[in-house]
Motif scaffolding. Sequence first.
Motif, PDB file in Angstrom:
ATOM      1  N   GLU A   1       0.858  -1.374   0.011  1.00 49.23           N
ATOM      2  CA  GLU A   1       0.019  -0.049   0.072  1.00 49.23           C
ATOM      3  C   GLU A   1       0.733   1.320  -0.016  1.00 49.23           C
ATOM      4  N   ALA A   2       2.226   1.229   0.188  1.00 56.25           N
ATOM      5  CA  ALA A   2       3.064   2.301   0.161  1.00 56.25           C
ATOM      6  C   ALA A   2       3.334   2.863  -1.226  1.00 56.25           C
ATOM      7  N   ASP A   3       3.848   4.036  -1.319  1.00 53.33           N
ATOM      8  CA  ASP A   3       4.496   4.659  -2.572  1.00 53.33           C
ATOM      9  C   ASP A   3       5.612   4.187  -2.808  1.00 53.33           C
ATOM     10  N   LEU A   4       5.855   3.470  -3.880  1.00 44.99           N
ATOM     11  CA  LEU A   4       6.952   2.850  -4.584  1.00 44.99           C
ATOM     12  C   LEU A   4       8.184   4.092  -4.807  1.00 44.99           C
ATOM     13  N   GLY A   5       7.575   5.057  -5.448  1.00 46.51           N
ATOM     14  CA  GLY A   5       8.669   6.237  -5.725  1.00 46.51           C
ATOM     15  C   GLY A   5       9.297   6.779  -4.383  1.00 46.51           C
ATOM     16  N   PHE A   6       8.497   6.908  -3.268  1.00 44.34           N
ATOM     17  CA  PHE A   6       9.066   7.544  -1.943  1.00 44.34           C
ATOM     18  C   PHE A   6       9.919   6.374  -1.373  1.00 44.34           C
ATOM     19  N   ALA A   7       9.523   5.053  -1.546  1.00 42.81           N
ATOM     20  CA  ALA A   7      10.279   3.933  -0.794  1.00 42.81           C
ATOM     21  C   ALA A   7      11.751   4.090  -1.739  1.00 42.81           C
ATOM     22  N   LEU A   8      11.676   4.046  -3.004  1.00 44.68           N
ATOM     23  CA  LEU A   8      13.024   4.313  -3.865  1.00 44.68           C
ATOM     24  C   LEU A   8      13.811   5.408  -3.357  1.00 44.68           C
ATOM     25  N   ALA A   9      13.395   6.569  -3.364  1.00 43.50           N
ATOM     26  CA  ALA A   9      13.985   7.849  -2.975  1.00 43.50           C
ATOM     27  C   ALA A   9      14.598   7.593  -1.518  1.00 43.50           C
ATOM     28  N   ALA A  10      13.855   7.248  -0.649  1.00 40.51           N
ATOM     29  CA  ALA A  10      14.390   7.369   0.684  1.00 40.51           C
ATOM     30  C   ALA A  10      15.582   6.068   0.790  1.00 40.51           C
ATOM     31  N   THR A  11      15.298   5.079   0.224  1.00 36.26           N
ATOM     32  CA  THR A  11      16.327   3.967   0.246  1.00 36.26           C
ATOM     33  C   THR A  11      17.625   4.477  -0.519  1.00 36.26           C
ATOM     34  N   ALA A  12      17.500   5.250  -1.421  1.00 43.12           N
ATOM     35  CA  ALA A  12      18.598   5.739  -2.411  1.00 43.12           C
ATOM     36  C   ALA A  12      19.415   6.678  -1.504  1.00 43.12           C
ATOM     37  N   TYR A  13      18.662   7.312  -0.942  1.00 40.25           N
ATOM     38  CA  TYR A  13      19.271   8.733  -0.041  1.00 40.25           C
ATOM     39  C   TYR A  13      19.897   7.952   1.248  1.00 40.25           C
ATOM     40  N   VAL A  14      19.590   7.258   1.783  1.00 36.20           N
ATOM     41  CA  VAL A  14      20.287   6.499   2.913  1.00 36.20           C
ATOM     42  C   VAL A  14      21.399   5.966   2.454  1.00 36.20           C
ATOM     43  N   GLY A  15      21.580   5.363   1.247  1.00 41.68           N
ATOM     44  CA  GLY A  15      22.517   4.466   0.771  1.00 41.68           C
ATOM     45  C   GLY A  15      23.554   5.200   0.203  1.00 41.68           C
ATOM     46  N   LEU A  16      23.025   6.183  -0.544  1.00 36.39           N
ATOM     47  CA  LEU A  16      24.059   7.054  -1.463  1.00 36.39           C
ATOM     48  C   LEU A  16      24.645   8.257  -0.377  1.00 36.39           C
ATOM     49  N   ALA A  17      23.747   9.017   0.271  1.00 35.22           N
ATOM     50  CA  ALA A  17      24.219  10.169   0.925  1.00 35.22           C
ATOM     51  C   ALA A  17      24.717   9.882   2.212  1.00 35.22           C
ATOM     52  N   PRO A  18      24.332   9.386   3.025  1.00 34.55           N
ATOM     53  CA  PRO A  18      24.888   9.234   4.594  1.00 34.55           C
ATOM     54  C   PRO A  18      26.045   8.372   4.328  1.00 34.55           C
ATOM     55  N   THR A  19      25.502   7.052   3.812  1.00 36.62           N
ATOM     56  CA  THR A  19      26.636   5.843   3.853  1.00 36.62           C
ATOM     57  C   THR A  19      27.507   6.086   2.921  1.00 36.62           C
ATOM     58  N   MET A  20      27.530   6.584   1.606  1.00 40.36           N
ATOM     59  CA  MET A  20      28.563   6.440   0.747  1.00 40.36           C
ATOM     60  C   MET A  20      29.151   7.947   0.670  1.00 40.36           C
ATOM     61  N   LEU A  21      28.512   9.158   0.557  1.00 34.38           N
ATOM     62  CA  LEU A  21      29.096  10.418   0.627  1.00 34.38           C
ATOM     63  C   LEU A  21      29.582  10.732   1.841  1.00 34.38           C
ATOM     64  N   GLY A  22      28.696  10.405   3.020  1.00 36.73           N
ATOM     65  CA  GLY A  22      29.261  10.911   4.312  1.00 36.73           C
ATOM     66  C   GLY A  22      30.400  10.155   4.745  1.00 36.73           C
TER      67      GLY A  22
END
Length: 316
Positions: free
Chosen positions: A220-241
């Motif tokens: 029932e969740a928004d796939l676009g939001f889920a992809l965006a949130a997952t991509a953010y925590v993976g690429l921004a805090p984890t990799m770029l951080g």
Amino acid sequence: MKAGSGSQGTLALIATAALWGSNHVVARAARDAVPLPALVFWRWLPAAVILTIFALPALRQAWPTIRSRLGGLVVGGAVGVGVFSYLLLGGAYQSLAIEVGFINATTPVWVLVLGRWMGGGHLTAGMKGGIALAFAGTLLIISKGQPQALTEFRFSLGNLWSLLAAISFAWFTIRVRDWTRVIAPLPLMVVTGWSGLIVVMLPAYVVCLATGGPWLVWNEADLGFALAATAYVGLAPTMLGNLFYLYGVATLGPARAAAFLYLSPLFSAAFSVLWLGEQLAWYHLGGIAAIFAGLFLLGRFTRKPAGARSDPALVP
């Protein structure tokens, strides 16, 4: 060191604190869209692949040293990356992001406590006072200003997970300090990252799938939001951080770089209020004040032996 590089290092470390401060804020927002095992797994997989590509030359050079210590590195990665990720993001799934950020700020206290315990060192009266202050601040946040909650077990389970995350990462930090004496930080981060991914995150994700869980998003969740949130925590805090932190350590040195990490819970609080609409309560402010006062006392009364080296600690 050139002035420009010092300024760039400062900006990189401020960006690091902001990115790491946003990590559990985004996780809190995604809790109703993405199952925890999926978020933890997909948070690390793309970052691990990209970082491995960057680290290949250093990995080849460091491989003989890594191979001789591979068993310990795998255990370290399983605890310090895999288990830590579940505890940190799991805490955000069950508690306010403000509280997770503040409790995570106690990591330096646990580094000192575990370091002295493992190394048999002596705690001075000032150091004990700093630890007591920081611990009191943590209890104030966990109990939400109600001491009876600690005896009646009415405090948030997510806050307990966050405390265990800080302790587990403190143990990992101590191990990292030993490993970085012989292994460069980037290949070390790649090896421990893949260890946490393969030993902990992948099995938990497979179990989630096998028991009927979705690959990423609840139906029932928004796939676009889920992809965006997952991509953010993976690429921004984890990799770029981590990359920004390594650059800051290289330009300013590990001791100065570590001081910037105290900005992380403040960014976390700001993001929580602005993005999630969370409210700062008196026990949040009192708790973080006590934690910072304890950290100040620890910094004042902790003395390093002459010639001792301060090594960078990576936050996955």
